[in-house]
Design a protein around this motif. Structure first.
Motif, PDB file in Angstrom:
ATOM      1  N   TYR A 144       0.925  -1.279   0.060  1.00  0.00           N
ATOM      2  CA  TYR A 144      -0.121   0.106   0.102  1.00  0.00           C
ATOM      3  C   TYR A 144       1.144   1.318   0.115  1.00  0.00           C
ATOM      4  N   ARG A 145       2.262   1.105  -0.220  1.00  0.00           N
ATOM      5  CA  ARG A 145       3.142   2.359  -0.248  1.00  0.00           C
ATOM      6  C   ARG A 145       2.711   3.205  -1.194  1.00  0.00           C
ATOM      7  N   ASP A 146       2.085   2.903  -2.246  1.00  0.00           N
ATOM      8  CA  ASP A 146       1.715   3.783  -3.488  1.00  0.00           C
ATOM      9  C   ASP A 146       0.344   4.326  -3.397  1.00  0.00           C
ATOM     10  N   SER A 147      -0.327   3.794  -2.396  1.00  0.00           N
ATOM     11  CA  SER A 147      -1.918   4.308  -2.440  1.00  0.00           C
ATOM     12  C   SER A 147      -1.853   6.001  -2.126  1.00  0.00           C
ATOM     13  N   PRO A 148      -3.071   6.508  -2.721  1.00  0.00           N
ATOM     14  CA  PRO A 148      -3.288   7.764  -2.518  1.00  0.00           C
ATOM     15  C   PRO A 148      -3.514   8.181  -1.024  1.00  0.00           C
ATOM     16  N   ARG A 149      -2.986   9.136  -0.692  1.00  0.00           N
ATOM     17  CA  ARG A 149      -2.542   9.436   0.783  1.00  0.00           C
ATOM     18  C   ARG A 149      -2.869  10.933   1.099  1.00  0.00           C
ATOM     19  N   GLY A 150      -3.321  11.210   2.237  1.00  0.00           N
ATOM     20  CA  GLY A 150      -3.289  12.645   2.611  1.00  0.00           C
ATOM     21  C   GLY A 150      -2.115  12.847   3.594  1.00  0.00           C
ATOM     22  N   GLU A 151      -1.824  13.815   4.195  1.00  0.00           N
ATOM     23  CA  GLU A 151      -0.932  14.144   5.254  1.00  0.00           C
ATOM     24  C   GLU A 151      -0.989  13.308   6.251  1.00  0.00           C
ATOM     25  N   LEU A 152      -0.133  12.656   6.737  1.00  0.00           N
ATOM     26  CA  LEU A 152      -0.306  11.791   8.034  1.00  0.00           C
ATOM     27  C   LEU A 152       0.496  11.926   9.231  1.00  0.00           C
TER      28      LEU A 152
END
Ligand code: PLP
Length: 382
Positions: free
Chosen positions: A337-345
């Motif tokens: 899931y490293r390349d999954s879209p993401r917000g700031e975390l």
């Protein structure tokens, strides 16, 4: 070793299993399956439940039932167990990872509102993630440690954008949110797990609850190979996700003790929290005001200044025969899931390295807990 969490088989488990063998009802049909579904529905505050082979299977089923499919995005917190992301992947979808809120370690509604407002558009009546063009097909809040997320806010935001909510309530049976039972918080479907490390176990298993008979009927249909009638007719590609009567027998015996087992979890949590209240360098697990948590796990959070020494501390405690463990490594740090879209975390990135989970089996004795408390106090005071 004092284990982290082992099953507490203190009721009718053996008797019910014996009954399965004697009646030959060991597979997916049998009275315990029906009884288990009724008991779970009752505890969740819903009319019905569909028992499943695991919690992960239940979540895959629930996401499929609300229409998650190939190429879609499923919004979820980065800080969760990998099963949440796996269930989305099994639908051919990808997780869209958002941060948790620091006060609850659950999906932050403010972040959800923000990314929906800034990063989505509506195309042909469908909510689309602008950067990837993918449809946003579901929002999956996770009830971390058995603590419901801020569901009134999440359900309202998701509703405004027309996206169904499926709750990963894996460890939250027995919890309440603003006085309401955990299956009635506005999610279209909610999943519970009965894995061996959960407060109530069926050896392995899961259940899906919800308030729509149509949606639950679809989940049930999909879980039984989407078979139509008594012959070999199937109207969709379904799953073999039913719970067996053997597992349900254990599950029923455990469910008879749900209140007692959850009370024990809460008692253990309260004692750790009290015992470490004056200890420098640690803080308790969050207890947001909106929820009465089922307190699945107990432990504490090391202050940032102490996080460096975490590995050495853990080793020392394990050498003292205390099964001390870390908690979930967030999804954006996991290979699939490293390349999954993401917000700031920022919260997920910070918090997971500092969480320590402690022995919290419901049959943990007072003396064992005293030993754990004493050992930890001595090493942290030094
Ligand atoms: C335990 C758990 C699951 C998976 O349940 P299984 O029954 O082990 O498949 C999913 N999500 C969360 C948050 C869990 O804690």
């Amino acid at each position: 070793m004092i284990p982290l969490a082992t099953p507490n088989l203190c009721g009718n488990e053996a008797r019910y299993l014996q009954e399965c063998v004697e009646t030959t009802f060991v597979s997916t049909v049998g009275p315990f399956v029906n009884r288990f579904e009724a008991m779970v529905a009752g505890a969740a505050g819903t009319e019905q439940a569909v028992a499943t082979a695991s919690g992960t299977a239940g979540l895959h089923l629930a996401l499929t039932a609300v229409g998650v499919g190939h190429g879609d995005l499923v919004v979820m917190p980065a800080l969760t167990f990998v099963a949440t992301a796996n269930a989305a992947a099994q639908c051919g979808a990808r997780p869209w990872l958002l941060d948790v809120d620091r006060e609850s370690w659950t999906l932050d509604p403010a972040r959800l509102q923000q990314v929906f407002a800034r990063e989505t558009t509506v195309r042909d009546g469908v909510l689309v993630h602008a950067a990837t063009g993918a449809r946003v097909a579901a929002v999956v809040p996770v009830y971390t440690l058995g603590t419901p997320a801020d569901m009134d806010a999440i359900v309202e935001i998701a509703g405004t954008y027309g996206v169904p909510v499926v709750a990963d309530a894996a460890a939250a049976l027995g919890a309440t949110y603003r006085g309401r039972p955990v299956g009635r918080l506005g999610a279209a479907l909610s999943m519970f797990s009965f894995n061996g490390n959960k407060t109530v176990t069926a050896g392995g298993g899961g259940a899906v609850t919800g308030s729509s008979p149509e949606l639950l009927g679809l989940a049930r249909h999909l879980s039984t190979t989407a078979r139509v009638g008594a012959d070999y007719d199937h109207d969709r590609s379904g799953f073999n996700y039913r719970l067996t009567n053997l597992q349900a027998a254990v599950g029923c015996a455990q469910m008879e003790n749900l209140d007692r087992l959850v009370a024990a979890k809460r008692r253990i949590r309260a004692r750790y929290d009290e015992s470490f209240a004056d200890l420098p360098g640690v803080s308790p697990f969050p207890q947001p005001g909106w929820a009465e948590s089922a307190c699945w796990f107990s432990g504490f959070v090391l202050d940032p200044g102490r996080a460096e020494g975490m590995a050495a501390l853990r080793e020392a405690w394990r050498a003292a025969s205390i099964d001390v463990r870390p908690f979930w490594k967030p999804m954006h740090l996991q290979a699939p899931y490293r390349d999954s879209p993401r917000g700031e975390l920022p919260v997920s990135d910070d918090i997971w390295r500092r969480i320590v989970t402690l022995p919290c089996s419901t049959h943990l004795s007072g003396d064992e807990q005293a030993y754990v408390i004493d050992t930890i106090r001595r090493s942290l005071q030094g």
